[in-house]
Design an enzyme around this catalytic site. Structure first.
Site, short mmCIF file in Angstrom:
data_model
loop_
_atom_site.label_atom_id
_atom_site.label_comp_id
_atom_site.label_asym_id
_atom_site.label_seq_id
_atom_site.Cartn_x
_atom_site.Cartn_y
_atom_site.Cartn_z
N GLU A 132 -6.10 -10.68 -0.61
CA GLU A 132 -6.88 -10.36 0.59
C GLU A 132 -8.37 -10.24 0.25
O GLU A 132 -9.04 -9.30 0.69
CB GLU A 132 -6.41 -9.03 1.20
CG GLU A 132 -4.93 -8.96 1.50
CD GLU A 132 -4.50 -7.68 2.21
OE1 GLU A 132 -5.36 -6.91 2.69
OE2 GLU A 132 -3.28 -7.45 2.28
N ASN B 256 2.10 -5.27 -3.01
CA ASN B 256 0.72 -5.61 -2.68
C ASN B 256 -0.11 -4.35 -2.44
O ASN B 256 0.33 -3.45 -1.71
CB ASN B 256 0.75 -6.47 -1.39
CG ASN B 256 -0.58 -7.11 -1.05
OD1 ASN B 256 -1.21 -7.72 -1.90
ND2 ASN B 256 -1.00 -6.98 0.20
N GLU C 96 0.81 -1.22 0.00
CA GLU C 96 0.00 0.00 0.00
C GLU C 96 0.85 1.28 0.00
O GLU C 96 0.60 2.19 0.78
CB GLU C 96 -0.97 -0.01 1.20
CG GLU C 96 -1.88 -1.23 1.18
CD GLU C 96 -2.77 -1.36 2.42
OE1 GLU C 96 -2.80 -0.42 3.25
OE2 GLU C 96 -3.42 -2.40 2.57
N HIS D 82 -10.21 -6.12 -1.82
CA HIS D 82 -11.22 -5.76 -0.81
C HIS D 82 -12.34 -5.01 -1.53
O HIS D 82 -12.18 -3.84 -1.90
CB HIS D 82 -10.61 -4.85 0.26
CG HIS D 82 -9.62 -5.54 1.14
ND1 HIS D 82 -9.99 -6.54 2.02
CD2 HIS D 82 -8.28 -5.38 1.29
CE1 HIS D 82 -8.92 -6.97 2.67
NE2 HIS D 82 -7.87 -6.28 2.25
N ASP E 152 -12.17 -10.05 0.06
CA ASP E 152 -13.45 -10.12 0.77
C ASP E 152 -14.40 -9.11 0.14
O ASP E 152 -13.94 -8.17 -0.52
CB ASP E 152 -13.32 -9.94 2.29
CG ASP E 152 -12.59 -8.68 2.74
OD1 ASP E 152 -12.41 -7.76 1.92
OD2 ASP E 152 -12.22 -8.62 3.93
O1 G3I Z 1 -3.99 -6.85 19.52
C1 G3I Z 1 -4.86 -5.81 20.00
C2 G3I Z 1 -5.53 -6.23 21.28
O2 G3I Z 1 -4.54 -6.42 22.26
C3 G3I Z 1 -6.53 -5.16 21.70
O3 G3I Z 1 -7.23 -5.57 22.79
C4 G3I Z 1 -7.52 -4.88 20.55
C5 G3I Z 1 -8.46 -3.74 20.89
O4 G3I Z 1 -8.89 -3.07 19.73
O5 G3I Z 1 -6.80 -4.51 19.41
C6 G3I Z 1 -5.92 -5.54 18.97
O6 G3I Z 1 -5.27 -5.10 17.80
C7 G3I Z 1 -6.05 -5.06 16.63
C8 G3I Z 1 -5.40 -5.97 15.59
O7 G3I Z 1 -6.09 -5.86 14.36
C9 G3I Z 1 -5.42 -7.43 16.02
O8 G3I Z 1 -6.73 -7.89 16.15
C10 G3I Z 1 -6.06 -3.63 16.11
O9 G3I Z 1 -6.78 -2.80 17.01
C11 G3I Z 1 -6.69 -3.57 14.74
O10 G3I Z 1 -6.52 -2.26 14.21
C12 G3I Z 1 -6.00 -4.55 13.82
O11 G3I Z 1 -6.68 -4.52 12.57
C13 G3I Z 1 -6.00 -5.13 11.49
C14 G3I Z 1 -5.75 -4.10 10.40
O12 G3I Z 1 -5.13 -4.72 9.28
C15 G3I Z 1 -4.86 -2.97 10.92
O13 G3I Z 1 -4.35 -2.18 9.92
C16 G3I Z 1 -6.88 -6.22 10.94
O14 G3I Z 1 -7.00 -7.28 11.91
C17 G3I Z 1 -6.28 -6.79 9.65
O15 G3I Z 1 -7.22 -7.65 9.04
C18 G3I Z 1 -5.99 -5.67 8.68
O16 G3I Z 1 -5.37 -6.21 7.53
C19 G3I Z 1 -5.04 -5.31 6.46
C20 G3I Z 1 -3.84 -5.88 5.74
O17 G3I Z 1 -2.78 -6.12 6.64
C21 G3I Z 1 -3.37 -4.94 4.61
N1 G3I Z 1 -4.45 -4.64 3.71
C22 G3I Z 1 -5.69 -4.16 4.34
C23 G3I Z 1 -6.15 -5.15 5.42
C24 G3I Z 1 -7.47 -4.74 6.00
O18 G3I Z 1 -7.34 -3.50 6.67
#
Ligand code: G3I
Length: 397
Positions: free
Chosen positions: A289, A216, A170, A258, A291
């Site tokens: 990725e 990517n 990105e 997405h 969905d």
């Molecule tokens: O690990 C913490 C946890 O300790 C805490 O309690 C909780 C409270 O919100 O947050 C947890 O972290 C979260 C993490 O996912 C793990 O679940 C973050 O807040 C959350 O922001 C994070 O989101 C991820 C996101 O990337 C962040 O940029 C998504 O799971 C993940 O699916 C998403 O993936 C991205 C790809 O890497 C790149 N392309 C886009 C895609 C979708 O956004």
């Protein structure tokens, strides 16, 4: 005459099925006609079917179905978060390999390949890094060294166990960003300039000569959306062409996929056309990725089938468009969904105003949705002359 034609067609069909059955197996298995899983059906085409894996769900003893399906339906896995910088090096100099290693071991146990995600991204960076740059305690020269060391350490740690690395993720802006003219955006471009992209690929290649190295990004499914002078797919294409001209070891472009049912999106021919154009540069492609989310209107939330059914159908159609395009293009090596069940999907947590969801191929109770069935049908009802086995990509030196 008619009979002869039937016999000839039958002979071709038998020869074709025979050839497909011995097509190079993906991740060490060969096609088994009795197995209707996505991963097995895709073997006929040499295509890997993948999913992002949420390690917490994988390890939850109260949720065994997650682990079963992650193993049985998919031939490649991606860590949804466990290989991101903030997960691997939360404290400077101290690596936490545990969850990522666990996924790699799970993949090995289940004959799966691993997509490494991600080496360089502006999100989910550890606080010590971003705050150090912000308060000036990390200089630009030091930042470049830190990035090189990170890439080298991570790629070396997983050397030989990663099929495809998302080296840079990105890096390109969107037309809704400021300025709206497409540009290299985010933390790395801001502090190191766009040259970090070529550096990252070179450092990754130095650490693992065999992994396929990918750029990517999202919203690059097709050419020609919006303003032709400001087309993100074209921008990424030009970038890849330029990197190749400089001798940078980039092997592929990952299109995240997405999508949302509220948008116009693309047809199969448009998407296949884009994959073909990238292949024309000598690059592999992958959907990385996928969905397809929908707005959870009051009607959807109340269970109104008039509102739910069109969304499930539109979602399925979009999964199918991307999968058919991938099948049609022999350099499209893998098709990965970003989570396979609505029980564990990033979408509801991310899009809350208005709320969105229903983005994956299984519902919250692990029932396969129409999207799953359409993917299965695409894998079953395709073959020569339009769908042929994949052409393996050789890592570029
Ligand atoms: O690990 C913490 C946890 O300790 C805490 O309690 C909780 C409270 O919100 O947050 C947890 O972290 C979260 C993490 O996912 C793990 O679940 C973050 O807040 C959350 O922001 C994070 O989101 C991820 C996101 O990337 C962040 O940029 C998504 O799971 C993940 O699916 C998403 O993936 C991205 C790809 O890497 C790149 N392309 C886009 C895609 C979708 O956004």
């Amino acid at each position: 005459m008619k009979l002869r034609r039937w016999i000839a067609a039958g002979a071709v069909a038998i020869a074709t099925v025979g050839a497909l059955n011995v097509a190079p197996a993906t991740a060490g298995r060969s096609y088994n006609p009795a197995d209707q899983s996505l991963r097995n059906l895709a073997l006929r085409h040499g295509l890997a079917i993948g999913t992002a894996v949420d390690l917490t769900a994988l390890d939850d003893p109260a949720d065994p179905r997650y682990r079963q399906l992650a193993a049985s339906e998919f031939s490649t896995v991606t860590a949804e978060n466990a290989m991101k910088w903030e997960s691997l090096e939360p404290t400077r100099g101290t690596y936490n390999w545990g969850p990522a290693d666990e996924l790699v071991a799970f993949a090995k146990q289940n004959n799966q390949r691993v997509r490494g995600h991600v080496l360089v991204w502006h999100n989910q960076l550890p606080a010590w890094l971003t705050s150090g740059v912000e308060d000036g305690s990390i200089s630009t020269t030091e930042l470049r060294d830190i990035l090189r060391n990170h890439i080298t350490a991570v790629v070396t740690h997983f050397k030989g166990r990663i099929w495809q690395w998302d080296v840079v993720n990105e890096a390109v802006s969107d037309p809704w960003d400021t300025p709206s003219t497409l540009h290299y955006k985010g933390f790395w471009a801001q502090h190191l300039g766009p040259g970090y992209i070529a550096d990252a690929f070179r450092w990754a290649r130095a650490a693992d000569p065999h992994a396929l190295l990918f750029y990517n990004d999202y919203n690059i499914e097709a050419f020609g959306s919006g303003d032709p002078a400001n087309d993100k797919t074209q921008f990424v294409y030009d970038m890849a062409k330029d990197l190749l001209a400089q001798g940078v070891p980039i092997d592929g472009v990952g299109s995240q996929g997405h999508l949302g049912t509220q948008y116009g999106n693309f047809d199969t021919l448009q998407v296949a056309g884009a994959l073909r154009k990238f292949a024309g540069l000598g690059l592999a492609t992958a959907f990385t990725e996928v969905d397809v989310r929908s707005q959870l209107t009051a009607g959807v939330q109340a269970g109104d089938s008039n509102e739910i059914n069109p969304r499930l159908q539109a979602s399925a159609a979009n999964f199918s468009v991307l999968l058919q395009a991938c099948l049609a293009e022999r350099h499209c090596l893998s098709f990965t969904v970003w989570g396979f069940t609505d029980k564990h999907s990033w979408v509801p947590g991310w899009f809350s105003d208005p709320p969105e969801g229903l983005a994956t191929i299984y519902d919250e109770n692990y029932q396969p949705k129409r999207a799953y069935q359409e993917m299965k049908a695409d894998l079953i009802y395709s073959g020569p002359p339009y769908v042929l086995p994949r052409v393996p990509q050789k890592p570029r030196r």
